[in-house]
Design an enzyme around this catalytic site. Structure first.
Site, PDB file in Angstrom:
ATOM      1  N   GLY A 179       0.745  -1.247   0.000  1.00 45.43           N
ATOM      2  CA  GLY A 179       0.000   0.000   0.000  1.00 45.43           C
ATOM      3  C   GLY A 179       0.773   1.295   0.000  1.00 45.43           C
ATOM      4  N   GLU A 236       3.940  -6.806   1.907  1.00 43.96           N
ATOM      5  CA  GLU A 236       3.520  -7.135   0.534  1.00 43.96           C
ATOM      6  C   GLU A 236       3.569  -5.908  -0.384  1.00 43.96           C
ATOM      7  OE1 GLU A 236      -0.485  -8.439   1.223  1.00 43.96           O
ATOM      8  OE2 GLU A 236       0.110 -10.370   2.064  1.00 43.96           O
ATOM      9  N   PRO A 237       4.727  -5.288  -0.547  1.00 45.64           N
ATOM     10  CA  PRO A 237       4.768  -4.100  -1.411  1.00 45.64           C
ATOM     11  C   PRO A 237       4.630  -4.489  -2.882  1.00 45.64           C
ATOM     12  CG  PRO A 237       6.995  -4.720  -0.823  1.00 45.64           C
ATOM     13  CD  PRO A 237       6.087  -5.664  -0.084  1.00 45.64           C
ATOM     14  N   ARG A 283       3.335  -1.670  -5.782  1.00 38.91           N
ATOM     15  CA  ARG A 283       3.570  -0.417  -6.498  1.00 38.91           C
ATOM     16  C   ARG A 283       4.924   0.199  -6.157  1.00 38.91           C
ATOM     17  NH1 ARG A 283      -0.744   2.765  -8.124  1.00 38.91           N
ATOM     18  NH2 ARG A 283      -2.022   1.619  -6.647  1.00 38.91           N
ATOM     19  N   ARG A 324      -4.855   3.076 -16.204  1.00 37.46           N
ATOM     20  CA  ARG A 324      -4.957   3.839 -14.955  1.00 37.46           C
ATOM     21  C   ARG A 324      -5.574   5.230 -15.131  1.00 37.46           C
ATOM     22  NH1 ARG A 324      -1.374   5.303 -11.976  1.00 37.46           N
ATOM     23  NH2 ARG A 324      -2.409   4.819 -10.013  1.00 37.46           N
ATOM     24  N   TYR A 345      -8.888   5.287 -12.984  1.00 42.12           N
ATOM     25  CA  TYR A 345      -8.781   5.989 -11.695  1.00 42.12           C
ATOM     26  C   TYR A 345      -8.626   7.497 -11.855  1.00 42.12           C
ATOM     27  CZ  TYR A 345      -6.944   1.291 -10.443  1.00 42.12           C
ATOM     28  OH  TYR A 345      -6.730  -0.047 -10.286  1.00 42.12           O
ATOM     29  N   CYS A 374     -11.766   3.960 -29.531  1.00 47.06           N
ATOM     30  CA  CYS A 374     -13.035   4.678 -29.730  1.00 47.06           C
ATOM     31  C   CYS A 374     -13.794   4.861 -28.418  1.00 47.06           C
ATOM     32  CB  CYS A 374     -13.887   3.914 -30.722  1.00 47.06           C
ATOM     33  SG  CYS A 374     -12.977   3.563 -32.213  1.00 47.06           S
ATOM     34  N   GLU A 375     -13.233   5.614 -27.503  1.00 42.48           N
ATOM     35  CA  GLU A 375     -13.867   5.942 -26.228  1.00 42.48           C
ATOM     36  C   GLU A 375     -13.307   7.304 -25.832  1.00 42.48           C
ATOM     37  OE1 GLU A 375     -15.276   3.654 -23.669  1.00 42.48           O
ATOM     38  OE2 GLU A 375     -14.997   1.754 -24.730  1.00 42.48           O
TER      39      GLU A 375
HETATM   40  C1  LIG Z   1      -2.725  -5.098  -4.202  1.00 45.59           C
HETATM   41  C2  LIG Z   1      -2.273  -5.716  -2.936  1.00 45.59           C
HETATM   42  C3  LIG Z   1      -0.996  -5.467  -2.427  1.00 45.59           C
HETATM   43  C4  LIG Z   1      -0.024  -4.514  -3.080  1.00 45.59           C
HETATM   44  O1  LIG Z   1      -0.461  -3.213  -2.978  1.00 45.59           O
HETATM   45  P1  LIG Z   1       0.499  -2.007  -3.445  1.00 45.59           P
HETATM   46  O2  LIG Z   1      -0.317  -0.814  -3.211  1.00 45.59           O
HETATM   47  O3  LIG Z   1       0.818  -2.240  -4.868  1.00 45.59           O
HETATM   48  O4  LIG Z   1       1.707  -2.056  -2.586  1.00 45.59           O
HETATM   49  C5  LIG Z   1      -0.598  -6.133  -1.285  1.00 45.59           C
HETATM   50  N1  LIG Z   1      -1.445  -6.988  -0.643  1.00 45.59           N
HETATM   51  C6  LIG Z   1      -2.687  -7.243  -1.090  1.00 45.59           C
HETATM   52  C7  LIG Z   1      -3.542  -8.176  -0.350  1.00 45.59           C
HETATM   53  C8  LIG Z   1      -3.157  -6.614  -2.236  1.00 45.59           C
HETATM   54  O5  LIG Z   1      -4.390  -6.855  -2.671  1.00 45.59           O
END
Ligand SMILES: *Cc1c(COP(=O)(O)O)cnc(C)c1O
Length: 422
Positions: A239, A275-276, A278, A314, A318, A346-347
Site C-alpha cells: 500500500g 507485501e509491497p 507499487r 490507470r 482511476y 473509440c472511447e
Molecule cells: C494489491 C495488494 C498489495 C499490493 O499493494 P500495493 O499498493 O501495490 O503495494 C498487497 N497486498 C494485497 C492483499 C493486495 O491486494
C-alpha cells in the site's frame, strides 16, 4: 527515484537509448529498469533488516516472470491472488514457503493448487472461504496455514477504487468479530492458525491510517493469544504510495514506515510479512508510445498516440496522473502549450492527460508515459483488437523483450466459429 534520464538530449533507460529500443520493438511497449527494481527492493527490504521479516512482493502489480525472477534472486517472496500468479511465482523460482495467497475469491481448484504447492500462508478474507479451505484441506489430508484478513475499519484516505480497509469494502473480516471467527477457525481440522493479516489500500501517501490499522492489529494479537491461539506472523499487506505528480508530497519513506511498524507491532515476537507492489515496480517502468497525429481543433491541441487505454488503463480507470515526457529532450527554454494526450481507441475515456502543459511534439515523435511499471502491463487488454503490449527489460547497456507482441494470426487463432453458425 528511477533510471530514466536524458543523456545527450535523448531519454535512456539506464545505458540504453529508448529510441533504439523503439526501433527494434516498435511502439507501444513497456520498458522496465532492472537497476530501479533492484534499488527499490533493496531499500524497502533493507529497512526491515533489523526485524524478523519477509518481503512478499505483490505479484499483481507487475507479474512478468522476468521481473519476478529478478526479485526472487534478491530474496523476495510473493503475494499472489490467483492460481495463475502461483504458477508465475513458481516458474520464476520463488519457493512456496515464501508465497502467501491473498484475495477475496479463492476457488476450490486454486486452494488445491496452493495446498499441493505448500504455500507459506493463506490470507483468508471471509467465513465461507475459511470453511471451503477447511473442506479442501481435510479432503487432501492436509492442514492449511491461515492468517485471517482483518478489516480494521480505517479510511486509507486514498482513491475509492483502491481503498480496502473500511467496513463497507468487500475485503476482510470485521475487526469486531475477529475473535469469534478465530475461535471457530481453531476448531477446524484442516485449518492451522498462524497469524493475522491486514491490507487497507494502495497508493497511501500518509502513514497515519496504516498506523491506526497496525495498532488495532497489535491489540488483536494480544487478545487472540489470551484466547489461546498461536499467532506467530503478522502480515501488514502493501500500500505505500509513490510520487506520480511532480508536486505530490513525498510519500512516506521505507525507513519511516519500518520505524512505525516496529513501534506498533515490533514487540510481539512475530515474523512481519510485507507485501509491497507499487513501491517496487511503479517508478521502474514507462510506457513508450509514438505520436501518430497532432490534431488542432479550435483552441485544443490533441496529440494522438499509438498507445491507448488498453495498454495503460490507470488514467481512464482511476483518473490517475502520469507524467508525460518526450523521448527527445526539449530545449530548456521551449514554449509550453496545453495538450490533450489521447489514444486511438473509440472511447472518450481513452485519454492519458487533458490540457496538460507540455512542450510541442510532432507526428513520429516518441513520448514516455512515466511511472507505469505497476498496474500497467498487468491490466492491459486487447480492446479494439490491439495486440497486447510488449514488455522490455533493460539492464545497464542490455535490453531484452520479456513479453513479445502477439501477431494477429495468434490473436485470431484463439477464437472459433461454431459449425452451427452459418
Ligand atoms: C494489491 C495488494 C498489495 C499490493 O499493494 P500495493 O499498493 O501495490 O503495494 C498487497 N497486498 C494485497 C492483499 C493486495 O491486494
Amino acid at each position: 527515484m528511477h533510471h530514466f534520464n536524458y543523456v545527450d538530449g535523448q531519454m535512456q533507460a539506464e545505458d540504453v537509448s529508448i529510441a533504439e529500443i523503439a526501433e527494434a520493438v516498435q511502439t507501444p511497449f513497456y520498458c522496465y529498469s532492472s537497476a530501479t527494481l533492484t534499488r527499490h527492493y533493496q531499500v524497502f527490504s533493507g529497512a526491515f533488516d533489523a526485524m524478523d521479516s519477509l518481503v512478499c512482493y505483490s505479484v499483481k502489480a507487475n507479474s512478468n516472470i522476468a521481473v519476478l525472477r529478478m526479485l526472487a534472486n534478491l530474496g523476495s517472496g510473493a503475494d499472489i491472488v490467483s492460481e495463475g500468479e502461483l504458477r508465475r511465482a513458481q516458474k520464476a523460482g520463488i519457493p512456496a514457503d515464501r508465497i502467501v495467497f491473498s484475495g477475496v475469491g479463492k476457488q476450490e481448484s486454486e486452494m488445491r493448487a496452493a495446498l499441493s504447492a505448500g504455500v507459506l500462508q493463506f490470507n483468508v478474507a471471509s467465513e465461507p472461504e475459511l470453511s471451503l479451505l477447511n473442506d479442501v484441506a481435510v479432503e487432501m489430508g492436509l492442514c492449511a496455514p491461515v492468517a485471517l484478513r482483518i478489516n480494521p475499519d480505517v479510511d486509507a484516505g486514498t482513491h475509492e477504487k483502491i481503498s480496502t480497509g473500511k467496513s463497507e469494502n468487500k475485503f476482510g473480516l470485521p475487526w469486531t468479530e475477529a475473535r469469534a471467527i478465530y475461535g471457530r477457525a481453531a476448531d477446524m481440522a484442516g485449518i492451522q492458525i498462524v497469524g493475522v493479516d491486514v491490507h487497507i489500500g494502495s497508493q497511501l501517501s500518509d502513514l497515519t491510517p496504516l498506523e491506526i490499522a497496525f495498532t488495532r492489529l497489535g491489540e488483536l494479537v494480544i487478545l487472540l493469544r489470551e484466547d489461546g491461539h498461536i499467532i506467530d506472523r503478522i502480515d501488514l499487506g502493501g500500500g505505500l504510495g509513490i510520487p506520480y505528480h511532480p508536486d505530490d508530497p513525498e510519500p512516506p519513506r521505507p525507513d519511516e514506515y519500518a520505524t512505525m511498524v516496529q513501534r506498533t507491532v515490533g514487540d510481539l515476537g512475530c515474523q512481519i510479512i510485507l507485501e509491497p507492489g507499487r513501491l517496487i515496480a511503479g517508478n521502474a517502468g514507462i510506457l513508450v508510445t509514438r505520436v501518430i497525429y497532432v490534431k488542432e481543433a479550435g483552441e485544443r491541441i490533441f496529440v494522438i498516440l499509438d498507445g491507448a487505454m488498453n495498454d495503460l488503463v490507470r488514467p481512464s480507470l482511476y483518473g490517475a496522473y502520469h507524467q508525460i515526457q518526450p523521448v527527445k529532450e526539449p530545449p530548456t527554454d521551449a514554449d509550453k502549450v496545453s495538450i490533450d494526450f489521447v489514444g486511438p481507441v473509440c472511447e472518450s475515456g481513452d485519454t492519458f492527460a487533458t490540457q496538460r502543459l507540455s512542450t510541442r511534439v510532432e507526428a513520429g515523435d516518441l513520448v514516455a508515459i512515466m511511472s507505469a511499471g505497476a498496474y500497467g502491463a498487468v491490466m492491459a487488454s486487447s480492446y479494439n483488437t490491439r495486440p497486447l503490449t510488449p514488455e522490455v527489460l533493460v539492464n545497464e547497456d542490455k535490453f531484452a523483450i520479456i513479453r513479445r507482441r502477439p501477431d494477429y494470426d495468434e490473436i485470431l487463432a484463439q477464437e472459433h466459429i461454431p459449425n452451427w453458425v452459418e
